[in-house]
Design a protein around this motif. Structure first.
Motif, PDB file in Angstrom:
ATOM      1  N   HIS A  63       4.232  -0.955  18.746  1.00  0.00           N
ATOM      2  CA  HIS A  63       4.127  -0.117  17.557  1.00  0.00           C
ATOM      3  C   HIS A  63       5.460  -0.171  16.835  1.00  0.00           C
ATOM      4  CE1 HIS A  63       0.511   2.341  18.974  1.00  0.00           C
ATOM      5  NE2 HIS A  63       0.719   1.407  19.896  1.00  0.00           N
ATOM      6  N   ILE A  64       5.415  -0.320  15.515  1.00  0.00           N
ATOM      7  CA  ILE A  64       6.623  -0.335  14.696  1.00  0.00           C
ATOM      8  C   ILE A  64       6.428   0.670  13.571  1.00  0.00           C
ATOM      9  CG2 ILE A  64       8.150  -1.682  13.214  1.00  0.00           C
ATOM     10  CD1 ILE A  64       7.209  -4.193  14.662  1.00  0.00           C
ATOM     11  N   GLN A  65       7.461   1.475  13.349  1.00  0.00           N
ATOM     12  CA  GLN A  65       7.406   2.474  12.283  1.00  0.00           C
ATOM     13  C   GLN A  65       8.707   2.440  11.491  1.00  0.00           C
ATOM     14  OE1 GLN A  65       7.736   6.713  13.352  1.00  0.00           O
ATOM     15  NE2 GLN A  65       5.823   6.961  12.214  1.00  0.00           N
ATOM     16  N   THR A  66       8.575   2.534  10.174  1.00  0.00           N
ATOM     17  CA  THR A  66       9.730   2.710   9.306  1.00  0.00           C
ATOM     18  C   THR A  66       9.269   3.425   8.046  1.00  0.00           C
ATOM     19  OG1 THR A  66      11.645   1.647   8.290  1.00  0.00           O
ATOM     20  CG2 THR A  66       9.571   0.462   8.136  1.00  0.00           C
ATOM     21  N   GLU A  67      10.058   4.374   7.617  1.00  0.00           N
ATOM     22  CA  GLU A  67       9.810   5.123   6.385  1.00  0.00           C
ATOM     23  C   GLU A  67       8.366   5.613   6.262  1.00  0.00           C
ATOM     24  OE1 GLU A  67      11.476   3.185   2.957  1.00  0.00           O
ATOM     25  OE2 GLU A  67      13.341   2.799   4.014  1.00  0.00           O
ATOM     26  N   GLY A  68       7.827   6.143   7.364  1.00  0.00           N
ATOM     27  CA  GLY A  68       6.492   6.729   7.336  1.00  0.00           C
ATOM     28  C   GLY A  68       5.341   5.757   7.503  1.00  0.00           C
ATOM     29  N   LYS A  69       5.607   4.465   7.548  1.00  0.00           N
ATOM     30  CA  LYS A  69       4.541   3.479   7.736  1.00  0.00           C
ATOM     31  C   LYS A  69       4.595   2.960   9.165  1.00  0.00           C
ATOM     32  CE  LYS A  69       2.513  -0.740   6.215  1.00  0.00           C
ATOM     33  NZ  LYS A  69       1.772  -1.182   5.122  1.00  0.00           N
ATOM     34  N   THR A  70       3.421   2.880   9.805  1.00  0.00           N
ATOM     35  CA  THR A  70       3.316   2.394  11.181  1.00  0.00           C
ATOM     36  C   THR A  70       2.338   1.232  11.234  1.00  0.00           C
ATOM     37  OG1 THR A  70       3.714   4.616  12.042  1.00  0.00           O
ATOM     38  CG2 THR A  70       2.756   3.020  13.561  1.00  0.00           C
ATOM     39  N   VAL A  71       2.707   0.197  11.987  1.00  0.00           N
ATOM     40  CA  VAL A  71       1.790  -0.909  12.266  1.00  0.00           C
ATOM     41  C   VAL A  71       1.709  -1.071  13.781  1.00  0.00           C
ATOM     42  CG1 VAL A  71       2.161  -2.129  10.092  1.00  0.00           C
ATOM     43  CG2 VAL A  71       3.608  -2.657  12.043  1.00  0.00           C
ATOM     44  N   ALA A 113       5.558  -8.739  12.520  1.00  0.00           N
ATOM     45  CA  ALA A 113       5.897  -7.826  11.428  1.00  0.00           C
ATOM     46  C   ALA A 113       7.411  -7.858  11.244  1.00  0.00           C
ATOM     47  CB  ALA A 113       5.440  -6.407  11.729  1.00  0.00           C
ATOM     48  N   ARG A 114       7.840  -7.569  10.018  1.00  0.00           N
ATOM     49  CA  ARG A 114       9.270  -7.560   9.713  1.00  0.00           C
ATOM     50  C   ARG A 114       9.654  -6.206   9.133  1.00  0.00           C
ATOM     51  NH1 ARG A 114      10.552 -12.053   6.126  1.00  0.00           N
ATOM     52  NH2 ARG A 114       9.522 -10.810   4.539  1.00  0.00           N
ATOM     53  N   VAL A 115      10.736  -5.630   9.667  1.00  0.00           N
ATOM     54  CA  VAL A 115      11.362  -4.456   9.065  1.00  0.00           C
ATOM     55  C   VAL A 115      12.483  -5.008   8.188  1.00  0.00           C
ATOM     56  CG1 VAL A 115      12.705  -2.368   9.482  1.00  0.00           C
ATOM     57  CG2 VAL A 115      10.772  -2.927  10.968  1.00  0.00           C
ATOM     58  N   ASN A 116      12.445  -4.652   6.924  1.00  0.00           N
ATOM     59  CA  ASN A 116      13.398  -5.204   5.967  1.00  0.00           C
ATOM     60  C   ASN A 116      14.748  -4.488   6.030  1.00  0.00           C
ATOM     61  OD1 ASN A 116      11.878  -7.373   4.754  1.00  0.00           O
ATOM     62  ND2 ASN A 116      10.480  -5.772   4.103  1.00  0.00           N
ATOM     63  N   ARG A 132      11.678   1.853  14.199  1.00  0.00           N
ATOM     64  CA  ARG A 132      11.342   2.495  15.474  1.00  0.00           C
ATOM     65  C   ARG A 132      10.284   1.617  16.127  1.00  0.00           C
ATOM     66  NH1 ARG A 132       8.137   7.554  17.268  1.00  0.00           N
ATOM     67  NH2 ARG A 132       9.479   8.284  18.945  1.00  0.00           N
ATOM     68  N   TYR A 133      10.553   1.159  17.353  1.00  0.00           N
ATOM     69  CA  TYR A 133       9.704   0.205  18.053  1.00  0.00           C
ATOM     70  C   TYR A 133       9.343   0.805  19.402  1.00  0.00           C
ATOM     71  CZ  TYR A 133      12.381  -2.565  14.736  1.00  0.00           C
ATOM     72  OH  TYR A 133      12.989  -3.018  13.605  1.00  0.00           O
ATOM     73  N   TRP A 134       8.047   0.838  19.749  1.00  0.00           N
ATOM     74  CA  TRP A 134       7.689   1.364  21.061  1.00  0.00           C
ATOM     75  C   TRP A 134       6.431   0.701  21.584  1.00  0.00           C
ATOM     76  CZ3 TRP A 134       6.626   3.912  16.566  1.00  0.00           C
ATOM     77  CH2 TRP A 134       5.342   4.428  16.386  1.00  0.00           C
TER      78      TRP A 134
END
Length: 136
Positions: free
Chosen positions: A81-89, A97-100, A106-108
């Motif tokens: 699971h990856i989350q940044t700025e309120g978006k989760t994939v 997936a890429r976090v810019n 946040r990775y779990w």
């Protein structure tokens, strides 16, 4: 040249082929028993104009940090699971997936995830920060 998360490999040897033989993944830190990581071709310290390749293994745990460079994850096994700025994939094997840059990622893995990660480049040498490990 094989490396662990505490050694300092270089991005290139200047030879025709740079080769890093397979090794087992070491713990990121002793106090983080469920997180293993190996930076393969360089440590993400200072400035670099190339990419940095790493392998991660999370077991019912997670990791959070802010970084000035891109971070691309390719899942080999499990579920990440990856989350940044309120978006989760949610990534499964074969997904990426890429976090810019300029964001906290946040990775779990609720159970288990193994992935290959590409950082960078980071030509200005801006530092990652706000590191946080957590268990699920």
């Amino acid at each position: 040249m094989a490396t662990t998360s505490t050694e300092s490999p270089s991005l290139t040897t200047g030879e025709e082929i740079d080769f890093w033989p397979a090794t087992s993944l070491p713990l990121m830190k002793d106090e983080w028993p469920r997180l293993r990581c190996m930076f393969i071709n360089a440590l993400p310290v200072g400035a670099w104009d190339d990419f940095i390749l790493s392998e991660w293994d999370l077991r019912a745990c997670g990791w959070e940090d802010f970084h000035p460079h891109t971070e691309t994850n390719f899942v080999l096994e499990g579920e990440l699971h990856i989350q940044t700025e309120g978006k989760t994939v949610i990534l499964k094997p074969g997904d990426s997936a890429r976090v810019n840059p300029g964001r906290t990622g946040r990775y779990w893995a609720p159970d288990y995830a193994r992935m290959v990660t590409i950082y960078g480049p980071n030509p200005h040498g801006l530092e990652s920060h706000s590191f946080r490990y957590f268990e699920l």
